[in-house]
Design an enzyme around this catalytic site. Structure first.
Site, mmCIF file in Angstrom:
data_model
loop_
_atom_site.group_PDB
_atom_site.id
_atom_site.type_symbol
_atom_site.label_atom_id
_atom_site.label_comp_id
_atom_site.label_asym_id
_atom_site.label_seq_id
_atom_site.Cartn_x
_atom_site.Cartn_y
_atom_site.Cartn_z
ATOM 1 N N HIS A 8 0.852 -1.088 -0.158
ATOM 2 C CA HIS A 8 0.144 -0.060 0.073
ATOM 3 C C HIS A 8 1.003 1.475 0.059
ATOM 4 C CE1 HIS A 8 -2.042 -3.320 2.007
ATOM 5 N NE2 HIS A 8 -3.120 -3.030 1.019
ATOM 6 N N CYS A 46 -4.665 16.357 18.692
ATOM 7 C CA CYS A 46 -5.430 15.544 17.951
ATOM 8 C C CYS A 46 -6.607 16.617 17.622
ATOM 9 C CB CYS A 46 -6.207 14.560 19.200
ATOM 10 S SG CYS A 46 -7.377 13.564 18.267
ATOM 11 N N CYS A 67 -5.410 10.823 17.778
ATOM 12 C CA CYS A 67 -4.856 9.761 18.787
ATOM 13 C C CYS A 67 -5.087 8.496 18.372
ATOM 14 C CB CYS A 67 -5.767 9.845 19.894
ATOM 15 S SG CYS A 67 -5.819 11.529 20.685
ATOM 16 N N HIS A 76 -10.338 8.506 10.877
ATOM 17 C CA HIS A 76 -9.907 9.462 9.795
ATOM 18 C C HIS A 76 -9.549 8.534 8.604
ATOM 19 C CE1 HIS A 76 -8.180 13.025 7.661
ATOM 20 N NE2 HIS A 76 -7.002 11.876 7.390
ATOM 21 N N CYS A 95 0.312 1.242 8.600
ATOM 22 C CA CYS A 95 -0.582 0.910 7.565
ATOM 23 C C CYS A 95 -1.947 0.512 8.278
ATOM 24 C CB CYS A 95 -0.075 -0.047 6.712
ATOM 25 S SG CYS A 95 -1.147 -0.576 5.412
ATOM 26 N N CYS A 186 6.212 -9.776 16.002
ATOM 27 C CA CYS A 186 6.221 -10.137 17.524
ATOM 28 C C CYS A 186 6.828 -11.452 17.980
ATOM 29 C CB CYS A 186 4.713 -9.644 18.075
ATOM 30 S SG CYS A 186 3.602 -11.088 17.645
ATOM 31 N N HIS A 478 -0.717 -12.674 19.533
ATOM 32 C CA HIS A 478 0.207 -11.628 19.878
ATOM 33 C C HIS A 478 1.229 -12.343 20.953
ATOM 34 C CE1 HIS A 478 2.325 -7.966 19.975
ATOM 35 N NE2 HIS A 478 2.267 -7.656 21.059
#
EC number: 3.4.19.12
Length: 511
Positions: A8, A46, A67, A76, A95, A186, A478
């Site tokens: 992207h 912000c 934020c 947004h 991304c 991770c 994770h």
């Protein structure tokens, strides 16, 4: 996503994208001059809630600050379809389609150049080279080659006249540093944190013991040496391990790509590559491990696993000893049979563990691992005493313990009918005595000589210093790590974020 990186990014690389990105780094990330620092303080709030904190990110397509913690930048990105944003504290590119921080070579080069310009404007560039422990620098630069330090005559004279040395206090945070997630990495970050806090490994890499014999810049040991210097440089900004990731992809191609990987699989692959790349570091030194190798990896991590196969007819015993880097333990709840636990029974309080509400302990898993197993009629072996195929029993014990013992709980179950994560809670102690699981203890019991060791200098006792945990499911999860700093301080490493933890946090973790 392909190993080439985030697809992207190409949508952003149009027209004057390089100049636009430089302006963002100059004005809102590194802010080298007093004027840009004032502009950042006034402008970087912000646009939704007006907050200064909460991990502010800037949209790369338009003038918008939001934020990250409250997900205002996410809203947004969704509404405007602006998929890329930059972290205004550390400079990482996020991304929203990949849902992770990404690495791009061109963007990284711009970030590095603008950071150096900011350092020079602040007057800290040369100071940081001389006094790395006295400055907090938010740095992403890892491209420079490190060489061993040889003091000049002038420096030797100064050292003689100034014998006082820096002491490591209990509150010292040298060695604690976050790692940027480069896209589902991770699994790598948690193992790197555990390795960099392995005491003997740290001493080896910080003493310039490695003598590289490889022709190209593909030596993983050299990269680990640089990584240790990054961790113990005094810098607190998260490190970007992009070269380490590239070398892992090069030497362990089954781990290449941005898909989720297994931390245990990465540990074994990393130890294997390090073992192969540092074989020449201690030539001439007698090997004292079952792998018959004198490299630093085998000196620290290699133990000997003894397998005794006993014929059920003549009771003859066939013994083999194999090297191991870790011990994989089955859990209750898996498809592998696990004997019924009896709270309060024999061994239930070994190593200070107790069966609270029937909880399984690490000692239980080790007892199961070392119990005799009947191989059955479908797995007959040819007995050297009977000279025919007979049923037998097999028992595993520890012939030689490694300096650092790694235990792997087999939480991920893969079979033809089943793919799942086993969520059985396993309690573990801060101190572990491996004496009952030694081959010598088995021999003593057979001779009627065994008794529980109370020797305070027992070489079979271990102290916990790292725990790797997996949260989530088999498909989506994770990894985080608890590491011990000094004697009694624990920290939780969650990619770029490091927070203080208590003994209780560590012992209550999933394991």
């Amino acid at each position: 996503m392909s190993p080439a990186g985030c697809p992207h990014v190409n949508g952003f690389k149009v027209d004057n994208w390089k100049q636009n990105l430089r302006v963002i780094y100059q004005c809102f990330v590194w802010s080298g001059s007093a004027e840009t620092r004032k502009r950042k303080a006034k402008s970087c709030v912000c646009h939704m809630c007006g907050a200064h904190l909460n991990r502010l990110h800037s949209c790369l397509y338009c003038v918008f600050f939001g934020c990250f913690t409250k997900k205002h930048i996410h809203e947004h990105a969704k509404n405007k379809r602006h998929n890329l944003a930059i972290d205004l504290l550390y400079g990482g590119i996020y991304c929203f389609v990949c849902q992770d921080y990404i690495y791009d070579k061109d963007m990284e080069q711009i970030a590095k150049e603008e950071q150096r310009k900011a350092w020079k404007l602040q007057g800290n560039f040369f100071k940081a080279c001389i006094f790395p422990y006295r400055h907090t620098l938010y740095a992403f630069s890892v491209g420079e080659k490190y060489s061993s330090w040889e003091p000049t005559k002038r420096e030797l004279e100064l050292l003689r006249h100034n014998p006082k040395r820096r002491k490591m206090t209990t509150n010292c945070t040298i060695g604690l540093r976050g790692l940027i997630n480069l896209g589902n990495t991770c699994f790598m970050n948690c193992i790197v944190q555990a390795l960099t806090h392995t005491p003997l490994l740290r001493d080896f890499f910080l003493s310039d013991r490695h003598k590289c014999e490889m022709q190209s810049n593909s030596c993983l040991v050299c990269e680990m040496s640089q990584l240790f210097q990054e961790f113990y440089s005094g810098h607190r900004s998260p490190h970007i391990p992009f070269r380490l990731l590239h070398l892992v992809w090069t030497h362990a191609r089954h781990l290449a790509g941005y898909e989720q990987q297994d931390a245990h699989e990465f540990l074994i692959a990393a130890l294997d590559v390090l073992h192969r790349h540092c074989k020449g570091d201690d030539n001439g030194k007698k090997a004292n491990n079952p792998n018959n190798c004198n490299c630093i990896i085998d000196q620290i991590f290699t133990g000997g696993l003894q397998s005794d196969v006993t014929c059920q007819v003549c009771h003859g015993v066939s013994t083999t000893i194999d090297p191991f880097w870790d011990i994989s333990l089955d859990l209750p709840g898996s498809s592998t049979p696990f004997w019924p636990l009896s709270p309060g029974g024999d061994g239930s309080t070994l190593n200070g563990e107790s069966h609270l509400s029937g909880a399984t302990t690490l000692t239980d898993c080790l007892r199961r691992f070392t119990r005799p197993e009947h191989l059955g009629s479908g797995a007959k072996i040819k007995c050297s005493g009977c000279h025919s195929y007979q049923e037998s029993t097999k028992q595993l014990t520890m012939k030689k313990l490694p300096i650092v013992a790694c235990f792997h709980l087999k939480r991920f179950e893969h079979s033809a009918k089943l793919r799942r994560k086993i969520i059985t809670y396993v309690s573990f102690p801060l101190e572990l005595d491996m004496t009952p699981f030694m081959a010598s203890s088995k021999e003593n019991r057979m001779n009627g000589q065994y008794q529980q060791s109370v020797d305070v200098f027992n070489d079979n006792k271990y102290s916990l210093f790292a725990v790797v945990n997996h949260q989530g499911t088999l498909e989506s999860g994770h990894y985080t790590t608890f590491i011990r700093q000094h004697m009694d301080q624990w920290f939780k490493c969650d990619d770029a974020i490091i927070t203080k933890a208590s003994n209780k946090d560590v012992l209550d973790s999933e394991g």
